[in-house]
Design a protein around this motif. Structure first.
Motif, PDB file in Angstrom:
ATOM      1  N   THR A   5       0.820  -1.222   0.000  1.00  8.61           N
ATOM      2  CA  THR A   5       0.000   0.000   0.000  1.00  8.61           C
ATOM      3  C   THR A   5       0.851   1.267   0.000  1.00  8.61           C
ATOM      4  N   GLU A   6       2.144   1.138   0.299  1.00 12.32           N
ATOM      5  CA  GLU A   6       3.044   2.299   0.308  1.00 12.32           C
ATOM      6  C   GLU A   6       4.158   2.113  -0.712  1.00 12.32           C
ATOM      7  N   LEU A   7       4.624   3.225  -1.254  1.00 13.45           N
ATOM      8  CA  LEU A   7       5.730   3.180  -2.214  1.00 13.45           C
ATOM      9  C   LEU A   7       7.024   2.785  -1.510  1.00 13.45           C
ATOM     10  N   LYS A   8       7.853   1.992  -2.197  1.00  5.34           N
ATOM     11  CA  LYS A   8       9.135   1.572  -1.615  1.00  5.34           C
ATOM     12  C   LYS A   8      10.224   2.585  -1.945  1.00  5.34           C
ATOM     13  N   ARG A   9      11.140   2.786  -1.021  1.00  4.21           N
ATOM     14  CA  ARG A   9      12.270   3.704  -1.252  1.00  4.21           C
ATOM     15  C   ARG A   9      13.391   2.920  -1.952  1.00  4.21           C
ATOM     16  N   GLN A  10      13.500   3.126  -3.273  1.00  5.29           N
ATOM     17  CA  GLN A  10      14.451   2.351  -4.081  1.00  5.29           C
ATOM     18  C   GLN A  10      15.419   3.226  -4.881  1.00  5.29           C
ATOM     19  N   ILE A  11      15.163   4.549  -4.944  1.00  6.20           N
ATOM     20  CA  ILE A  11      15.960   5.427  -5.801  1.00  6.20           C
ATOM     21  C   ILE A  11      17.160   5.982  -5.044  1.00  6.20           C
ATOM     22  N   GLY A  12      18.355   5.800  -5.621  1.00 12.17           N
ATOM     23  CA  GLY A  12      19.582   6.326  -5.029  1.00 12.17           C
ATOM     24  C   GLY A  12      20.012   7.621  -5.709  1.00 12.17           C
ATOM     25  N   LEU A  13      21.186   8.106  -5.326  1.00 11.47           N
ATOM     26  CA  LEU A  13      21.679   9.399  -5.820  1.00 11.47           C
ATOM     27  C   LEU A  13      21.906   9.398  -7.325  1.00 11.47           C
ATOM     28  N   SER A  14      22.479   8.319  -7.868  1.00 14.10           N
ATOM     29  CA  SER A  14      22.797   8.303  -9.304  1.00 14.10           C
ATOM     30  C   SER A  14      21.528   8.355 -10.154  1.00 14.10           C
ATOM     31  N   THR A  15      20.491   7.596  -9.747  1.00 12.83           N
ATOM     32  CA  THR A  15      19.230   7.616 -10.506  1.00 12.83           C
ATOM     33  C   THR A  15      18.544   8.970 -10.385  1.00 12.83           C
ATOM     34  N   ALA A  16      18.532   9.546  -9.177  1.00 13.60           N
ATOM     35  CA  ALA A  16      17.881  10.849  -8.974  1.00 13.60           C
ATOM     36  C   ALA A  16      18.577  11.940  -9.795  1.00 13.60           C
ATOM     37  N   THR A  17      19.912  11.912  -9.827  1.00 12.79           N
ATOM     38  CA  THR A  17      20.663  12.886 -10.639  1.00 12.79           C
ATOM     39  C   THR A  17      20.395  12.659 -12.119  1.00 12.79           C
ATOM     40  N   ALA A  18      20.364  11.387 -12.526  1.00  7.37           N
ATOM     41  CA  ALA A  18      20.081  11.050 -13.932  1.00  7.37           C
ATOM     42  C   ALA A  18      18.698  11.535 -14.343  1.00  7.37           C
ATOM     43  N   LEU A  19      17.746  11.493 -13.412  1.00  9.26           N
ATOM     44  CA  LEU A  19      16.394  11.988 -13.699  1.00  9.26           C
ATOM     45  C   LEU A  19      16.395  13.482 -13.984  1.00  9.26           C
ATOM     46  N   VAL A  20      17.156  14.239 -13.176  1.00  5.32           N
ATOM     47  CA  VAL A  20      17.233  15.688 -13.391  1.00  5.32           C
ATOM     48  C   VAL A  20      17.849  15.978 -14.756  1.00  5.32           C
ATOM     49  N   VAL A  21      19.024  15.390 -15.012  1.00  4.90           N
ATOM     50  CA  VAL A  21      19.740  15.632 -16.277  1.00  4.90           C
ATOM     51  C   VAL A  21      18.937  15.089 -17.450  1.00  4.90           C
ATOM     52  N   GLY A  22      18.394  13.877 -17.270  1.00  2.61           N
ATOM     53  CA  GLY A  22      17.675  13.213 -18.359  1.00  2.61           C
ATOM     54  C   GLY A  22      16.439  13.954 -18.799  1.00  2.61           C
ATOM     55  N   GLU A  23      15.692  14.522 -17.837  1.00  2.00           N
ATOM     56  CA  GLU A  23      14.469  15.232 -18.224  1.00  2.00           C
ATOM     57  C   GLU A  23      14.775  16.593 -18.846  1.00  2.00           C
ATOM     58  N   VAL A  24      15.769  17.295 -18.288  1.00  2.00           N
ATOM     59  CA  VAL A  24      16.020  18.674 -18.725  1.00  2.00           C
ATOM     60  C   VAL A  24      16.624  18.734 -20.129  1.00  2.00           C
ATOM     61  N   ILE A  25      17.640  17.911 -20.380  1.00  4.27           N
ATOM     62  CA  ILE A  25      18.326  17.992 -21.684  1.00  4.27           C
ATOM     63  C   ILE A  25      17.522  17.227 -22.729  1.00  4.27           C
ATOM     64  N   ALA A  26      16.786  17.964 -23.547  1.00  4.73           N
ATOM     65  CA  ALA A  26      15.990  17.342 -24.614  1.00  4.73           C
ATOM     66  C   ALA A  26      16.358  18.001 -25.939  1.00  4.73           C
ATOM     67  N   VAL A  27      15.396  18.152 -26.808  1.00  2.47           N
ATOM     68  CA  VAL A  27      15.669  18.695 -28.153  1.00  2.47           C
ATOM     69  C   VAL A  27      16.080  20.172 -28.094  1.00  2.47           C
ATOM     70  N   GLY A  28      15.716  20.851 -26.986  1.00  2.00           N
ATOM     71  CA  GLY A  28      15.988  22.283 -26.868  1.00  2.00           C
ATOM     72  C   GLY A  28      17.440  22.664 -27.075  1.00  2.00           C
ATOM     73  N   ILE A  29      18.369  21.828 -26.595  1.00  2.00           N
ATOM     74  CA  ILE A  29      19.790  22.181 -26.694  1.00  2.00           C
ATOM     75  C   ILE A  29      20.254  22.228 -28.152  1.00  2.00           C
ATOM     76  N   PHE A  30      19.554  21.534 -29.039  1.00  2.05           N
ATOM     77  CA  PHE A  30      19.942  21.534 -30.456  1.00  2.05           C
ATOM     78  C   PHE A  30      19.290  22.673 -31.242  1.00  2.05           C
ATOM     79  N   LEU A  31      18.234  23.265 -30.658  1.00  2.00           N
ATOM     80  CA  LEU A  31      17.490  24.304 -31.376  1.00  2.00           C
ATOM     81  C   LEU A  31      17.597  25.681 -30.720  1.00  2.00           C
TER      82      LEU A  31
END
Length: 446
Positions: A5-31
């Motif tokens: 019934t509750e979410l499990k705590r499974q995300i570490g520092l590398s995944t959380a950082t990858a989420l920030v970088v991964g979401e922000v850098i998209a097609v915008g940097i090329f245009l």
């Protein structure tokens, strides 16, 4: 078998950082750099814009870090707005995210990557839509299947994205495929540039949206291990990495393409691809863009549904969205809902205009979220494990820059801004007619 019934705590520092970088850098940097460079007409002023907006994002990230440390729950801004201003304001944020921004952005990213795939494989308009919907459904299925699988994919997509951007830098500079004279004059604006103040204002708006999305990792706070320590670091590391990538990539584009030959973002990217890889440049560049956009799409599909999950748990949305998958422990119905709404928008093909109407409101909610830090600090005497460095200076700097941004957005498109605010305000009667009584009854029971 016990039902989770509750979410499990499974995300570490590398995944959380990858989420920030991964979401922000998209097609915008090329245009985006093309329009900014053309308008500013100066490598120095382009660097200034990236540094200022990077500093602004760092200030915002440090504030969100404390909010996440105070409330390490699923939902991000929704939770902080609820705690600072009450459920009606939080509901309006969720109402906007659910109905417009999340499915709209998901559809836009999916169609963007499908468009580049269509260019490589010569797909028909129907084929492009099919690829876009297929990408949404596949990434949603991966995230329903389990957080660990989604996190693994996110990490590798981010590593691949950064690796490809680093490859562009090393290839371009290493083989001397550009010209250092493109950087001169370094400070003075070229002829045909926009007036400096107007160019800086436009550049700031473009750069802000190039940084957009770093705050979304806090929506997964309920699944982050040691959130008071992990999330502030992930936000800071992610924003700093993004700032460096944007500065270095813009420098590479400046080096490869003379500013006078830039006409639009698309032709700029095509010219850069040709300078780097010859005739096959456009295809190679399209593959790099697809990788960048898939990473961004994966992060959005992972983070956004946690808001509807949190709303449902508070009695502010359909109860079904509050349940977790009995086998995988993920908010499967909330994820499926976002994928369904985004797929409908792709099929209808009318989302870019819709998104533009809500840009002003999104920025407004981000400002309200950071401002909530003042409210919560005054109200709650207990100190969290992490506190924003430089408080109150840090949130004040962020809010001053956001206020400037809101002024620019409102004055450029008053009609769009007004309509966006109006549609979000329609959520007020919805809240009071459908949910207020239920929330009050829930509160009385507790």
């Amino acid at each position: 078998m016990t039902i989770q019934t509750e979410l499990k705590r499974q995300i570490g520092l590398s995944t959380a950082t990858a989420l920030v970088v991964g979401e922000v850098i998209a097609v915008g940097i090329f245009l985006t750099p093309a329009g900014m460079a053309k308008s500013l007409g100066s490598p120095f002023w382009l660097l200034v814009v990236w540094l200022v907006m990077g500093a602004m994002a760092v200030c915002g990230a440090l504030c969100y870090g404390e909010l996440a440390a105070r409330y390490p729950q699923a939902g991000g801004s929704y939770v902080y707005l609820r705690e600072a201003y009450g459920r009606p304001v939080a509901f309006l944020y969720g109402w906007m995210a659910l109905l417009v921004m999340d499915p709209g952005l998901t559809a836009a990213l999916a169609v963007g990557l499908a468009g580049y795939a269509g260019y490589i494989f010569s797909l028909s308009p129907f084929g492009v839509k099919a690829v876009a919907i297929g990408a949404i459904v596949l990434l949603a299925a991966i995230n329903i299947r389990g957080l660990n699988l989604g996190a693994w994919l996110m990490r590798w997509l981010t590593v691949l994205k950064l690796g490809l951007l680093l490859f562009i830098l090393l290839w371009g500079f290493g083989f001397q495929l550009g010209n250092w004279s493109n950087f001169t004059p370094f400070v003075a604006q070229r002829t045909h540039s926009a007036p400096l103040l107007a160019a800086l204002a436009g550049g700031m708006v473009a750069a802000f949206f190039s940084f957009g999305g770093w705050w979304d990792v806090t929506k997964l706070a309920g699944e982050v291990r040691d959130p008071a320590r992990t999330l502030p670091r992930a936000l800071l590391y992610g924003v700093v990495i993004v700032t460096l990538v944007y500065i270095l990539t813009s420098a590479a584009f400046f080096y490869l393409i003379p500013l006078d030959s830039v006409t639009s973002g698309e032709t700029f990217a095509a010219q850069a691809g040709e300078a780097l890889f010859g005739r096959a440049g456009a295809q190679v560049f399209s593959v790099i863009v697809i990788v960048a956009v898939v990473g961004s799409l994966a992060a959005l599909i992972m983070s956004a549904p946690r808001v509807y999950f949190a709303m449902s748990r508070d009695g502010l949305f359909v109860p079904a969205a509050a349940s977790l998958h009995p086998q995988f422990g993920t908010p499967a119905r909330a994820i499926a809902l976002q994928a369904l709404l985004a797929s409908i928008l792709v099929a209808l093909g009318s989302f870019n205009q819709i998104i533009s109407y809500f840009v002003f409101v999104v920025v407004l909610f981000i400002a309200l979220t950071v401002a909530s830090l003042f409210v919560l600090r005054r109200r709650e005497l207990e100190k969290p494990d992490y506190q924003t460095p430089g408080y109150p200076f840090t949130p004040i700097v962020f809010l001053l820059l956001v206020a400037t941004l809101l002024l620019l957005l409102g004055s450029n498109n008053p009609k769009q801004s007004f309509l966006g605010v109006g549609v979000v305000a329609l959520g007020i009667p919805v809240y009071y007619f459908l949910f207020a009584r239920k929330v009050a009854a829930q509160h009385d029971r507790h």
